[in-house]
Design a protein around this motif. Structure first.
Motif, PDB file in Angstrom:
ATOM      1  N   ASP A  44       0.869  -1.177   0.000  1.00  0.00           N
ATOM      2  CA  ASP A  44       0.000   0.000   0.000  1.00  0.00           C
ATOM      3  C   ASP A  44       0.904   1.224   0.000  1.00  0.00           C
ATOM      4  N   ASN A  45       0.998   1.881  -1.132  1.00  0.00           N
ATOM      5  CA  ASN A  45       1.916   3.018  -1.216  1.00  0.00           C
ATOM      6  C   ASN A  45       1.471   4.176  -0.348  1.00  0.00           C
ATOM      7  N   PHE A  46       0.216   4.149   0.101  1.00  0.00           N
ATOM      8  CA  PHE A  46      -0.241   5.205   1.001  1.00  0.00           C
ATOM      9  C   PHE A  46       0.242   4.981   2.437  1.00  0.00           C
ATOM     10  N   LEU A  47       0.995   3.897   2.650  1.00  0.00           N
ATOM     11  CA  LEU A  47       1.679   3.737   3.929  1.00  0.00           C
ATOM     12  C   LEU A  47       3.152   4.061   3.763  1.00  0.00           C
ATOM     13  N   PHE A  48       3.502   4.670   2.619  1.00  0.00           N
ATOM     14  CA  PHE A  48       4.895   5.099   2.449  1.00  0.00           C
ATOM     15  C   PHE A  48       4.926   6.393   1.628  1.00  0.00           C
ATOM     16  N   TRP A  49       5.320   6.327   0.352  1.00  0.00           N
ATOM     17  CA  TRP A  49       5.448   7.566  -0.421  1.00  0.00           C
ATOM     18  C   TRP A  49       4.130   8.320  -0.571  1.00  0.00           C
ATOM     19  N   GLY A  50       3.054   7.576  -0.652  1.00  0.00           N
ATOM     20  CA  GLY A  50       1.744   8.185  -0.875  1.00  0.00           C
ATOM     21  C   GLY A  50       1.352   9.217   0.164  1.00  0.00           C
ATOM     22  N   HIS A  51       1.978   9.145   1.366  1.00  0.00           N
ATOM     23  CA  HIS A  51       1.690  10.137   2.408  1.00  0.00           C
ATOM     24  C   HIS A  51       1.990  11.556   1.909  1.00  0.00           C
TER      25      HIS A  51
END
Lengths: 202, 393
Positions: B334-341
């Motif tokens: 889930d990229n929203f738990l890394f770069w996606g922030h």
């Protein structure tokens, strides 16, 4: 530590933080950027030896590096090949790509990545798509039955860190120009007031 | 003290706007219906599903809906109409808007107040400036509150407030407040027995007041209790299933270890037995449950107390343990738990290669397998640490 040094350190820390988030990180990490795209078509157009398509578009960034097409392989039966040719305004083929039906889901966006074309914003390109499927009902591409407009996405790559920095700064400039000025100045005002309150308390 | 508060405030104001997780949008999508006069969100979402841009159910308790529906309503003048245009956009650009930084700032303002309220409470309970400093500047709570942007900080604050009133021997307030926390999110229920058995001699008094803990939940849930839509939405949240998931010989392990911790707690004479018990629960929870990162917030105010009191070895252990937790979190697909922030800065961050994808592309090692191994390691270390804390207790 003298008060003035503390204030300078805090201002420096704020600037480093903002610069890292808004300039350094995006410049170093965001090499590929999404560009012009056409979406929303829901018709499925047959893709076989009797049906080929031509899609034109004008780039909105430099250095085209990838095209994505929305394809469909019903029940993932077909192992035939889909071909994509990227051609310039003179219809000269610059990139020749293909993908096997084995890699096409039902449906899926398929990325055709290639060595970046040293293009500039505003260049005209043509996408020529066909397949070697022997007949209809094996492979499809999403588009419009009437005007034959296809769903596609384009991506662009910075060829150097300097270019990535320029792209990033242009992108941020564009974003800031579109921001609500009331929101922007309110936020900057809050940061400024908090910083000043801190400086006075030091 | 003023300098610490202002510096902590400045840090948070600089971080709040620039970090995003889609949960905050999906939660506020549902909260917006409160200002439109929707009382029964569960029924409303079911009846209007085909017309809604976001079709997921509301998986929280009614009080959560009313509380944050109210805060969003109050924030409306600050947010403006363009916020609601973005909130209802579930197309290709659902996680992108030029003013997203501003929306994140305003939506997280309630969390900012609660964060400082926790800091104030911790200082008031423990009279320890180091604790205030640690809470103000530790990266974990900043990540949990302002990067993930979930509302677990509210029940966490209320749990701490309940503990505060308990220490002041105001049992009615204590049980009522933890009852409100339970009515927001069920998890504070696991702290209730530890509050009840804190003073063994006060058993009758605690028995007299403990029923107040049930009141807020009963009052707020009563209108919905016979509605299947509420039951299915709420049970869909999955916390209960997750707690009971890990089994040995077909017996759920968490309840068994929980009771062991409670038993040790009952016989403990340590002044910090409550905080130690919460820390032990945290270890077994992280080890046995496929937890969501924001759930760490439930235990964190008390963990910080333990960290402050720990020896250098103890502090190092906790830091390494949290580094392991973060490596577990960053390996989710889930990229929203890394770069996606970082989407409020540039939406192109969403398309960057996440650690999960990097592992998959660059190594022959399965990131899911690696994550599982890290989780197993967290479980083993957690159980050993829990036993060590029990001995020290």
């Amino acid at each position: 530590m003298p008060k003035i040094i503390k204030i300078i350190l805090i201002i420096l820390a704020e600037l480093i933080f903002i610069t890292s988030l808004w300039v350094i990180l995006p410049t170093l990490l965001i090499i590929d950027r999404n560009g012009v795209r056409h979406l929303g078509e829901i018709d499925t157009l047959p893709l076989d030896i009797n049906h080929s398509y031509l899609q034109s578009f004008i780039t909105d960034q430099d250095n085209l590096s990838s095209i994505a097409l929305q394809l469909k392989n019903p029940e993932i039966k077909s192992t035939d090949t889909v071909y994509l040719q990227v051609a310039n305004e003179k219809h000269e083929t610059i990139r020749d790509l293909s993908v096997s039906g084995r890699n096409i889901a039902d449906p899926s966006w398929i990325n055709f990545d290639f060595i970046p074309i040293e293009s500039t914003k505003g260049d005209l390109f043509y996408l020529k798509i066909n397949a070697d499927a022997p007949k209809d009902n094996l492979l499809y591409i999403f588009g419009n039955h009437q005007n034959k407009e296809l769903n596609f996405k384009s991506s662009y790559k910075a060829l150097s860190t300097k270019e990535a920095l320029v792209n990033n700064l242009n992108n941020q400039k564009h974003r800031i120009s579109q921001m609500s000025k009331i929101h922007l100045f309110s936020y900057i005002g809050i940061v400024t007031i908090t910083s000043l309150a801190l400086f006075l308390a030091l | 003290m003023k300098k610490i508060i202002l510096l902590a405030l400045l840090v948070r104001i600089l971080i709040m706007p620039f970090f995003y997780h889609p949960d905050i949008k999906s939660q506020h999508y549902h909260f917006q219906f409160f200002s439109r006069g929707v009382f029964n969100i569960y029924n409303y979402l079911s009846v209007n599903k085909k017309d809604l841009g976001y079709k997921d159910t509301f998986n929280y308790l009614p009080l959560t809906y009313y509380t944050f529906g109210f805060t969003q309503t109050v924030s409306k003048p600050l947010l403006g109409t363009s916020f609601f245009n973005w909130l209802n956009d579930w197309g290709e650009n659902r996680n992108d808007h030029v003013d997203m930084y501003y929306y994140m700032f305003v939506l997280k303002l309630p969390y900012l107040f609660l964060d400082f309220a926790i800091a104030f409470l911790l200082f008031h309970i423990y009279k320890n400036k180091k604790l205030l400093l640690l809470w103000s500047f530790n990266p974990v709570s900043i990540y949990l509150i302002y990067v993930l942007g979930n509302f677990d900080v509210l029940p966490a604050f209320l749990t701490l407030l309940s503990f505060y009133y308990f220490k002041k021997d105001q049992l009615l307030f204590s049980y009522l407040i933890i009852g409100i926390a339970i009515a927001l999110k069920v998890y504070p229920l696991i702290f209730l027995p530890f509050i009840f058995f804190y003073n063994k001699k006060d058993f009758i008094r605690n028995l007299k007041y403990c029923f107040f803990a049930a009141l807020p939940l009963l009052i707020t849930v009563a209108p919905f209790i016979y509605q299947p839509l509420f039951i299915s939405s709420f049970l869909g949240s999955g916390l209960t299933q997750k707690i009971l998931e890990f089994k040995l010989l077909n017996i759920p392990v968490f309840p068994f270890l929980y009771l062991l911790i409670l038993a040790a707690y009952y016989y403990s004479k340590s002044k910090y037995r409550f905080e130690i018990a919460v820390t032990q629960m945290f270890f077994i929870f992280v080890g046995l449950v496929a937890f969501h990162p924001q759930w760490i917030m439930w235990f964190f105010p008390f963990l910080v107390v333990i960290f402050t009191r720990a020896s250098l070895k103890g502090k190092l252990f906790l830091i390494l343990y949290f580094l392991l937790i973060f490596s577990y979190i960053f390996l989710f697909d889930d990229n929203f738990l890394f770069w996606g922030h970082l989407t409020p800065i540039d939406s192109a961050f969403t398309d960057l290669t996440s650690p999960y994808q990097l592992f998959k592309l660059r190594t022959s090692y399965d990131p899911v397998y690696l994550q599982k191994n890290i989780h197993n390691l967290l479980m083993m270390i957690g159980i050993i640490a829990s036993i060590k804390y029990a001995k020290d207790n």
